[in-house]
Design a protein around this motif. Structure first.
Motif, PDB file in Angstrom:
ATOM      1  N   ASP A 271     -13.764   2.874  -2.264  1.00  9.41           N
ATOM      2  CA  ASP A 271     -12.834   3.768  -2.221  1.00  9.41           C
ATOM      3  C   ASP A 271     -13.133   4.523  -1.070  1.00  9.41           C
ATOM      4  OD1 ASP A 271     -12.454   3.405  -4.783  1.00  9.41           O
ATOM      5  OD2 ASP A 271     -13.395   5.437  -5.764  1.00  9.41           O
TER       6      ASP A 271
ATOM      7  N   LYS B  56       0.801   4.182  -3.154  1.00 15.17           N
ATOM      8  CA  LYS B  56       0.931   5.470  -2.349  1.00 15.17           C
ATOM      9  C   LYS B  56       1.883   6.440  -2.918  1.00 15.17           C
ATOM     10  CE  LYS B  56      -1.790   8.667  -0.706  1.00 15.17           C
ATOM     11  NZ  LYS B  56      -3.440   8.159  -0.750  1.00 15.17           N
TER      12      LYS B  56
ATOM     13  N   ARG C 174       0.805  -1.366  -0.055  1.00 14.96           N
ATOM     14  CA  ARG C 174      -0.042   0.460  -0.125  1.00 14.96           C
ATOM     15  C   ARG C 174       0.670   0.986  -0.377  1.00 14.96           C
ATOM     16  NH1 ARG C 174      -5.559  -0.503   0.958  1.00 14.96           N
ATOM     17  NH2 ARG C 174      -6.303  -2.410   1.151  1.00 14.96           N
TER      18      ARG C 174
ATOM     19  N   ASP D 177      -4.494   5.414  -3.177  1.00 21.08           N
ATOM     20  CA  ASP D 177      -5.291   4.023  -2.431  1.00 21.08           C
ATOM     21  C   ASP D 177      -5.438   2.993  -2.621  1.00 21.08           C
ATOM     22  OD1 ASP D 177      -4.308   5.282   0.221  1.00 21.08           O
ATOM     23  OD2 ASP D 177      -6.192   6.775  -0.479  1.00 21.08           O
TER      24      ASP D 177
ATOM     25  N   HIS E 128     -12.413   2.815   1.657  1.00 20.32           N
ATOM     26  CA  HIS E 128     -10.874   2.422   2.215  1.00 20.32           C
ATOM     27  C   HIS E 128     -10.502   2.070   3.863  1.00 20.32           C
ATOM     28  CE1 HIS E 128      -8.820   3.001  -1.795  1.00 20.32           C
ATOM     29  NE2 HIS E 128      -8.655   4.081  -1.861  1.00 20.32           N
ATOM     30  N   GLN E 129     -11.495   1.875   4.141  1.00 20.53           N
ATOM     31  CA  GLN E 129     -11.670   0.959   5.841  1.00 20.53           C
ATOM     32  C   GLN E 129     -11.985  -0.432   5.878  1.00 20.53           C
ATOM     33  OE1 GLN E 129     -15.252   3.559   6.275  1.00 20.53           O
ATOM     34  NE2 GLN E 129     -13.993   5.412   6.563  1.00 20.53           N
TER      35      GLN E 129
ATOM     36  N   ASN F 260      -7.118  -0.338  -3.889  1.00 19.17           N
ATOM     37  CA  ASN F 260      -8.452  -1.324  -3.792  1.00 19.17           C
ATOM     38  C   ASN F 260      -8.707  -2.026  -3.706  1.00 19.17           C
ATOM     39  OD1 ASN F 260      -9.908   1.513  -5.075  1.00 19.17           O
ATOM     40  ND2 ASN F 260     -11.056   0.774  -3.931  1.00 19.17           N
ATOM     41  N   ASN F 261      -8.422  -3.348  -2.606  1.00 20.37           N
ATOM     42  CA  ASN F 261      -8.027  -4.788  -2.285  1.00 20.37           C
ATOM     43  C   ASN F 261      -9.439  -5.645  -2.762  1.00 20.37           C
ATOM     44  OD1 ASN F 261      -6.336  -6.833  -1.947  1.00 20.37           O
ATOM     45  ND2 ASN F 261      -6.260  -6.877   0.674  1.00 20.37           N
TER      46      ASN F 261
ATOM     47  N   GLU G  78     -13.222  -3.856  -1.365  1.00 21.10           N
ATOM     48  CA  GLU G  78     -12.566  -2.438  -1.059  1.00 21.10           C
ATOM     49  C   GLU G  78     -13.126  -1.640  -1.611  1.00 21.10           C
ATOM     50  OE1 GLU G  78      -8.263  -0.061   0.785  1.00 21.10           O
ATOM     51  OE2 GLU G  78      -8.313  -1.826   0.358  1.00 21.10           O
TER      52      GLU G  78
END
Length: 462
Positions: free
Chosen positions: A290, A266, A262, A272, A292-293, A274-275, A288
């Motif tokens: 946008d 970046k 990650r 970020d 990103h939590q 997106n997994n 994931e």
């Protein structure tokens, strides 16, 4: 060279058109209430059980005595667990289409391996995949026509919501850095885009890095979707100035996404990652958005039970050993309480995006990534990952277990104190009960990927 338009043809296009037609319905699911989601899961579970009992001889015997019309998720614990060994030993009795046989599926896979241009649809509607070659436990799995549509929609519906097509401008190219053969599922599902004007180009992850860099520099993709380790390697090359592309979206899958990957993305592209998390047996389990939590679980399509080593339910992150997955949409080869050895940690809060689909905080790897030494001493991959992942000059690594320790192959971008790294890991192993661990650190130019899949297996047990 890359395999541009290799996944093409009239039937493939019809499949893509069907995905595009169904995506809006999947997009609407992301606004479901918790009650609606619960009701849908209940209805689909009973429908799955009904279909399995009626069409699958193996499940008919396995599910004898259950009351389907009153069956609930809570009753799943009363059913036996299903393993990959079960699938391979009983394949012909598990499938719900009696035209399907393991022999026929294997013959189809062999044809595809020998001839890249061989038809990849089997019996008109099915896609057949082999998986697990890198772990030594082979499995053969299938997606029916409708199942692939559902998998693809669940994969890309968050992107469709968060990046509406009407907001996109200019030429768009998705670079898919996945498995190099059509006997694997990743090229099929990830060579799909919710944007019909985005071109797709397929770059096998096993392509030598210099060649891959040259291809991507020439192609100038605006999106990348690849194995997590491949994304990390590309980001490192971009930071070094060798890879000169500017993707606005980067998506990873198929392997645990490490924090250093990650950070590299970046730094390289200002994005970020997106997994995604899933497996060919049951499809996408986490995606994931946008915000990103964490990764949203596909709770409308897969029921996951988080269990410990003894298959008892647990929400303790330190005790979760695997998940038992039930695919609510998988009707060709029904997966009911199927054992998946990924160690996934659930989130405690909902995502700020507004979706009630719960979150997965992280996937720490596979239970079989752990090394077991004499005396039943179990060493979690984090023991190795922590010193290796935190060093600023270590770009990549692979760990081969030995009887008394491990041989670690390290790719470096600067000076690394070999003896200090060796000492740090040995000290950590001693603290966990090993009496005289032996660690060998070798500096290499590249780590070895699995020849067929292109995946990187970081932890290789004895």
């Amino acid at each position: 060279m890359s395999h541009r338009f290799r996944l093409s043809g009239e039937k493939r296009q019809r499949h893509l058109d069907a995905i595009a037609k169904r995506l809006p319905e999947h997009l609407a699911r992301l606004s479901w209430s918790a009650e609606t989601l619960k009701q849908e899961r209940q209805e689909k579970l009973r429908s799955l059980l009904r279909h399995a009992v009626e069409k699958s001889p193996w499940h008919t015997e396995r599910l004898t005595g259950i009351e389907i019309e009153t069956f609930t998720e809570a009753d799943l614990t009363s059913l036996p667990i299903m393993t990959k060994a079960d699938v391979m030993e009983n394949w012909d009795q598990i499938v719900t289409d009696n035209r399907l046989t393991l022999e026929g599926a294997n013959n189809h896979i062999t044809r595809k391996l020998r001839d890249p241009d061989a038809p990849y649809y089997y019996l008109d509607d099915y896609e057949i995949f082999a998986t697990g070659g890198s772990t030594g436990s082979r499995g053969v799995f299938i997606w029916g026509w409708e199942e692939f549509i559902e998998i693809a929609c669940s994969t890309f519906r968050y992107q469709m919501r968060d990046e509406p097509t009407e907001t996109l401008t200019g030429d768009r190219l998705l670079a898919v850095v996945e498995a190099g053969e059509t006997v694997h599922g990743s090229p099929f599902v990830f060579s799909v885009s919710p944007d019909p004007d985005t071109r797709v180009d397929w770059f096998p992850a096993s392509t030598p890095m210099k060649e891959l860099i040259a291809q991507l520099n020439a192609a100038q993709p605006t999106q990348i979707n690849g194995f997590s380790s491949a994304v990390q390697e590309l980001a490192i090359e971009a930071v070094a100035g060798n890879l000169k592309i500017s993707p606005h979206r980067v998506t990873s899958n198929s392997e645990p996404l490490l924090p250093e990957a990650r950070a590299a993305a970046k730094k390289a592209w200002g994005v970020d990652i997106n997994n995604m998390w899933g497996c060919v047996e049951v499809g996408l389990i986490g995606v994931e958005c946008d915000a990103h939590q964490g990764m949203h679980m596909t709770d409308d399509m897969v029921i996951c039970e988080f269990v410990d080593h003894d298959n008892q339910p647990t929400d303790d992150p330190d005790k979760i050993d695997k998940i038992l997955a039930t695919s609510l949409f998988g009707t060709s080869l029904p997966m009911i309480r199927y054992e998946v050895s990924d160690i996934a940690i659930t989130g405690k809060e909902l995502c700020s995006c507004g979706s009630v689909f719960p979150l997965i905080e992280e996937v720490r790897g596979r239970a079989d990534d752990a090394f077991i030494y004499d005396g039943d001493i179990k060493i979690h991959p984090l023991v190795f990952r922590t010193p290796l992942g935190q060093h600023p000059h270590i770009e990549e690594y692979q760990i081969q277990q030995t009887k008394t320790g491990a041989v670690i192959s390290v790719v470096c971008a600067g000076i690394v104190d070999q003896m200090l790294l060796k000492s740090d890991i040995e000290t950590a192993l001693i603290a966990l009960g090993m009496s005289a661990p032996e660690i060998i650190v070798n500096f290499v130019e590249a780590v070895q990927r699995h020849k067929e899949t292109g995946k990187l297996r970081r932890f290789i047990p004895v």
